[in-house]
Design a protein around this motif. Structure first.
Motif, PDB file in Angstrom:
ATOM      1  N   ASN A 222       0.707  -1.211  -0.053  1.00 30.97           N
ATOM      2  CA  ASN A 222       0.067  -0.318   0.023  1.00 30.97           C
ATOM      3  C   ASN A 222       0.850   1.079   0.053  1.00 30.97           C
ATOM      4  OD1 ASN A 222      -2.954  -1.689   0.348  1.00 30.97           O
ATOM      5  ND2 ASN A 222      -1.961  -1.809   2.124  1.00 30.97           N
ATOM      6  N   ARG A 223       0.162   2.187  -0.479  1.00 31.57           N
ATOM      7  CA  ARG A 223       0.657   3.454  -0.579  1.00 31.57           C
ATOM      8  C   ARG A 223       1.821   4.277   0.902  1.00 31.57           C
ATOM      9  NH1 ARG A 223      -0.631   9.240  -0.428  1.00 31.57           N
ATOM     10  NH2 ARG A 223      -3.147   7.999  -0.722  1.00 31.57           N
ATOM     11  N   LEU A 224       2.687   4.841   0.968  1.00 27.56           N
ATOM     12  CA  LEU A 224       3.616   5.121   2.529  1.00 27.56           C
ATOM     13  C   LEU A 224       3.691   6.662   1.861  1.00 27.56           C
ATOM     14  CD1 LEU A 224       4.512   4.380   5.204  1.00 27.56           C
ATOM     15  CD2 LEU A 224       6.358   3.718   4.167  1.00 27.56           C
ATOM     16  N   TYR A 225       4.090   7.239   0.981  1.00 29.68           N
ATOM     17  CA  TYR A 225       3.921   8.017   0.450  1.00 29.68           C
ATOM     18  C   TYR A 225       2.993   9.540   0.772  1.00 29.68           C
ATOM     19  CZ  TYR A 225       5.468  12.210  -2.233  1.00 29.68           C
ATOM     20  OH  TYR A 225       6.233  13.432  -2.821  1.00 29.68           O
ATOM     21  N   ASN A 226       3.547  10.179   1.697  1.00 30.01           N
ATOM     22  CA  ASN A 226       1.773  11.132   1.595  1.00 30.01           C
ATOM     23  C   ASN A 226       0.919  10.773   2.075  1.00 30.01           C
ATOM     24  OD1 ASN A 226       1.304  14.552   1.533  1.00 30.01           O
ATOM     25  ND2 ASN A 226       0.502  13.752  -0.786  1.00 30.01           N
ATOM     26  N   MET A 227       1.008   9.424   3.073  1.00 32.61           N
ATOM     27  CA  MET A 227       0.378   9.129   3.863  1.00 32.61           C
ATOM     28  C   MET A 227      -0.041   9.229   5.338  1.00 32.61           C
ATOM     29  SD  MET A 227      -2.714   6.580   3.705  1.00 32.61           S
ATOM     30  CE  MET A 227      -3.281   5.990   2.222  1.00 32.61           C
ATOM     31  N   PRO A 228      -1.176   9.807   5.528  1.00 36.55           N
ATOM     32  CA  PRO A 228      -1.954  10.131   7.183  1.00 36.55           C
ATOM     33  C   PRO A 228      -1.311   8.949   7.672  1.00 36.55           C
ATOM     34  CG  PRO A 228      -3.025  11.925   5.595  1.00 36.55           C
ATOM     35  CD  PRO A 228      -2.464  10.512   5.083  1.00 36.55           C
ATOM     36  N   LEU A 229      -0.881   8.311   8.880  1.00 34.03           N
ATOM     37  CA  LEU A 229      -1.022   7.001   9.762  1.00 34.03           C
ATOM     38  C   LEU A 229      -1.472   7.026  11.079  1.00 34.03           C
ATOM     39  CD1 LEU A 229       2.954   6.549   9.498  1.00 34.03           C
ATOM     40  CD2 LEU A 229       1.591   5.655   8.328  1.00 34.03           C
ATOM     41  N   LYS A 230      -2.262   6.046  11.146  1.00 36.86           N
ATOM     42  CA  LYS A 230      -3.054   5.868  11.951  1.00 36.86           C
ATOM     43  C   LYS A 230      -2.433   6.073  14.075  1.00 36.86           C
ATOM     44  CE  LYS A 230      -6.858   3.646   9.784  1.00 36.86           C
ATOM     45  NZ  LYS A 230      -7.347   2.640   9.837  1.00 36.86           N
ATOM     46  N   GLN A 231      -1.395   5.070  13.593  1.00 42.72           N
ATOM     47  CA  GLN A 231      -0.645   5.297  14.782  1.00 42.72           C
ATOM     48  C   GLN A 231       0.634   6.480  15.119  1.00 42.72           C
ATOM     49  OE1 GLN A 231      -1.432   3.383  16.675  1.00 42.72           O
ATOM     50  NE2 GLN A 231      -2.624   2.625  15.907  1.00 42.72           N
ATOM     51  N   THR A 232       0.374   6.639  16.808  1.00 40.64           N
ATOM     52  CA  THR A 232       1.572   8.246  16.461  1.00 40.64           C
ATOM     53  C   THR A 232       2.347   7.868  17.723  1.00 40.64           C
ATOM     54  OG1 THR A 232      -0.222   9.699  16.204  1.00 40.64           O
ATOM     55  CG2 THR A 232       1.678  10.901  17.169  1.00 40.64           C
ATOM     56  N   PRO A 233       3.792   7.253  17.230  1.00 42.12           N
ATOM     57  CA  PRO A 233       4.911   6.587  18.187  1.00 42.12           C
ATOM     58  C   PRO A 233       4.830   8.046  19.412  1.00 42.12           C
ATOM     59  CG  PRO A 233       5.421   7.161  16.425  1.00 42.12           C
ATOM     60  CD  PRO A 233       3.766   7.055  15.774  1.00 42.12           C
ATOM     61  N   PHE A 234       5.301   7.431  20.580  1.00 42.79           N
ATOM     62  CA  PHE A 234       5.549   8.395  21.607  1.00 42.79           C
ATOM     63  C   PHE A 234       7.507   8.801  21.642  1.00 42.79           C
ATOM     64  CE2 PHE A 234       2.495   6.954  25.226  1.00 42.79           C
ATOM     65  CZ  PHE A 234       0.800   7.517  24.770  1.00 42.79           C
ATOM     66  N   LEU A 235       7.107   9.644  21.096  1.00 43.02           N
ATOM     67  CA  LEU A 235       8.711  10.288  21.485  1.00 43.02           C
ATOM     68  C   LEU A 235       9.137  11.354  22.137  1.00 43.02           C
ATOM     69  CD1 LEU A 235       8.751  11.918  17.209  1.00 43.02           C
ATOM     70  CD2 LEU A 235       8.689   9.709  18.086  1.00 43.02           C
ATOM     71  N   TYR A 236      10.456  11.234  22.745  1.00 48.46           N
ATOM     72  CA  TYR A 236      11.119  11.703  23.797  1.00 48.46           C
ATOM     73  C   TYR A 236      11.141  12.776  22.844  1.00 48.46           C
ATOM     74  CZ  TYR A 236      11.548   6.947  26.070  1.00 48.46           C
ATOM     75  OH  TYR A 236      11.734   6.473  27.061  1.00 48.46           O
ATOM     76  N   LYS A 237      11.481  13.907  24.384  1.00 48.96           N
ATOM     77  CA  LYS A 237      11.400  15.461  24.383  1.00 48.96           C
ATOM     78  C   LYS A 237      12.392  16.076  23.371  1.00 48.96           C
ATOM     79  CE  LYS A 237      13.855  17.513  27.923  1.00 48.96           C
ATOM     80  NZ  LYS A 237      13.655  17.706  29.468  1.00 48.96           N
ATOM     81  N   GLU A 238      13.308  15.713  22.887  1.00 50.68           N
ATOM     82  CA  GLU A 238      14.059  15.958  22.200  1.00 50.68           C
ATOM     83  C   GLU A 238      13.709  15.978  20.306  1.00 50.68           C
ATOM     84  OE1 GLU A 238      15.736  12.385  23.008  1.00 50.68           O
ATOM     85  OE2 GLU A 238      14.775  13.393  24.072  1.00 50.68           O
ATOM     86  N   ASN A 239      12.839  15.187  20.689  1.00 51.29           N
ATOM     87  CA  ASN A 239      12.344  14.601  19.092  1.00 51.29           C
ATOM     88  C   ASN A 239      11.003  14.902  19.306  1.00 51.29           C
ATOM     89  OD1 ASN A 239      14.668  13.873  18.070  1.00 51.29           O
ATOM     90  ND2 ASN A 239      13.716  12.002  18.976  1.00 51.29           N
ATOM     91  N   SER A 287       8.342  16.579   2.782  1.00 49.36           N
ATOM     92  CA  SER A 287       7.382  17.377   4.238  1.00 49.36           C
ATOM     93  C   SER A 287       5.948  16.056   3.482  1.00 49.36           C
ATOM     94  CB  SER A 287       6.618  18.602   3.963  1.00 49.36           C
ATOM     95  OG  SER A 287       5.951  18.527   2.682  1.00 49.36           O
ATOM     96  N   PHE A 288       5.927  15.814   2.338  1.00 47.14           N
ATOM     97  CA  PHE A 288       4.798  14.601   2.300  1.00 47.14           C
ATOM     98  C   PHE A 288       5.002  13.177   3.481  1.00 47.14           C
ATOM     99  CE2 PHE A 288       2.322  16.044  -1.760  1.00 47.14           C
ATOM    100  CZ  PHE A 288       2.519  17.284  -1.234  1.00 47.14           C
ATOM    101  N   ILE A 289       6.549  13.090   3.809  1.00 48.14           N
ATOM    102  CA  ILE A 289       6.786  11.819   4.123  1.00 48.14           C
ATOM    103  C   ILE A 289       7.184  12.198   5.926  1.00 48.14           C
ATOM    104  CG2 ILE A 289       7.376   9.792   2.540  1.00 48.14           C
ATOM    105  CD1 ILE A 289      10.293  10.906   2.882  1.00 48.14           C
ATOM    106  N   GLY A 290       7.102  13.467   5.904  1.00 46.25           N
ATOM    107  CA  GLY A 290       7.247  14.272   7.238  1.00 46.25           C
ATOM    108  C   GLY A 290       8.535  14.174   7.486  1.00 46.25           C
ATOM    109  N   PHE A 291       9.354  13.878   6.528  1.00 45.62           N
ATOM    110  CA  PHE A 291      11.066  14.688   6.576  1.00 45.62           C
ATOM    111  C   PHE A 291      11.524  15.750   6.894  1.00 45.62           C
ATOM    112  CE2 PHE A 291      11.529  10.198   6.522  1.00 45.62           C
ATOM    113  CZ  PHE A 291      12.925  10.063   5.630  1.00 45.62           C
ATOM    114  N   PRO A 292      12.479  16.135   7.941  1.00 52.54           N
ATOM    115  CA  PRO A 292      12.914  18.002   8.075  1.00 52.54           C
ATOM    116  C   PRO A 292      13.610  17.839   6.995  1.00 52.54           C
ATOM    117  CG  PRO A 292      13.702  16.917   9.647  1.00 52.54           C
ATOM    118  CD  PRO A 292      12.448  15.595   8.779  1.00 52.54           C
TER     119      PRO A 292
END
Length: 306
Positions: A222-239, A287-292
């Protein structure tokens, strides 16, 4: 049986008619009709069209921008395919490791078949009020039947009367069921496993859920490029700053990096990702894959485990 529907389906179009429609209705530039035909013979336009999201005119959502070609969209599809192939291999390694950690913890503490005893877990209920443990066991039994021709399944059926030790059972469980097992494990057992990843049980559970989603997307092409994901992983403060309004894949990279302790597996994976993105850098919108913009520096930097 009646086939009447309120909105009739669109008629089927020949490849040649599809090309004409793309040009006239959707303003898509076709550089060479012969190559366009070959593209549409390989990948149907319904799948390709998803890669055109974000490339349409602001004033007319039916028309592509004047600089967008079918070859452009096809290359985005090719990028996504290679990108997913890079990711599935590293997720597979983490999945196998998580199966190992969970089966080891349960077997050492509760014995080879301790996983079948609900008393060794927190007996949570699912949305339907059914025991999560019972649901996992039912799914496992179905997998045993489904995989009855596998040599190791035959061996345990014939030699051990259908009894499977946890280290064999986990090989038949879905990654989703492995995640559910972790979720119902006793607190001290969860802490034992999460300590291996230098994190908390809550963080690890969210990471596993995110990995399950990514794994399923990749496994089912399935498509991953420019696809909003359902799961939001917990990130640490610096991220935390790398979260976006639409949850894209970059935060999962930060999770993978941390889970692998930035080891040689991570370095190999990162080299593959850099190579793939560089190959398609003329069309990929980061930005479509969330990469800064500074994603390489972020992913190459040492991981802090404080």
């Amino acid at each position: 049986m009646s086939t009447d529907i309120s909105n009739p389906l669109k008629p089927a179009l020949t490849f040649e008619q599809q090309i004409e429609r793309l040009k006239t209705i959707h303003n898509l530039t076709i550089m060479h009709e012969d190559s366009a035909l070959k593209i549409l013979e390989k990948v149907n336009y319904y799948r390709l069209s998803a890669y055109g999201i974000g490339l349409k005119k602001d004033a007319n959502s039916e028309e592509y921008r004047d600089d967008i070609t079918l070859e452009h969209i096809f290359r985005l599809y090719c990028f996504d395919s290679e990108f997913r192939n890079d990711i599935i291999h590293i997720v597979e390694q983490l999945e196998v490791q998580l199966r190992t950690q969970i089966s080891y913890c349960l077997s050492i503490k509760y014995g080879p078949e301790g996983y079948v005893d609900v008393r060794n877990f927190n007996d949570k209920k699912n949305r339907n009020g059914k025991s999560v443990h019972g649901t996992i066991m039912d799914s496992f039994k179905n997998e045993v039947k489904h995989c009855k021709n596998l040599p190791f399944v035959n061996h345990h059926q014939d030699v051990y009367d259908g009894h499977f030790p946890i280290w064999a059972a986990v090989e038949l469980m879905t990654f989703g069921n492995i995640t559910s097992i972790f979720d119902i494990m006793k607190s001290e057992d969860q802490k034992s496993i999460s300590s291996f990843y230098a994190t908390s049980p809550n963080h690890l559970k969210s990471w596993m859920l995110a990995l399950v989603e990514i794994r399923n997307i990749c496994a089912h092409y399935n498509r991953l490029y420019n696809m909003p994901l359902k799961q939001t992983p917990f990130l640490y403060k610096e991220n935390l700053k790398y979260r976006s309004k639409q949850n894209k894949v970059f935060p999962v990279f930060l999770v993978i990096k941390r889970m692998l302790h930035s080891n040689e597996q991570w370095e190999s994976f990162l080299r593959d990702i850099v190579k793939t993105i560089s190959k398609y850098q003329d069309i990929v919108i980061l930005s479509f894959i969330g990469f800064p913009p500074d994603w390489k520096n972020i992913l190459q930097a040492p991981t802090s485990f404080e």
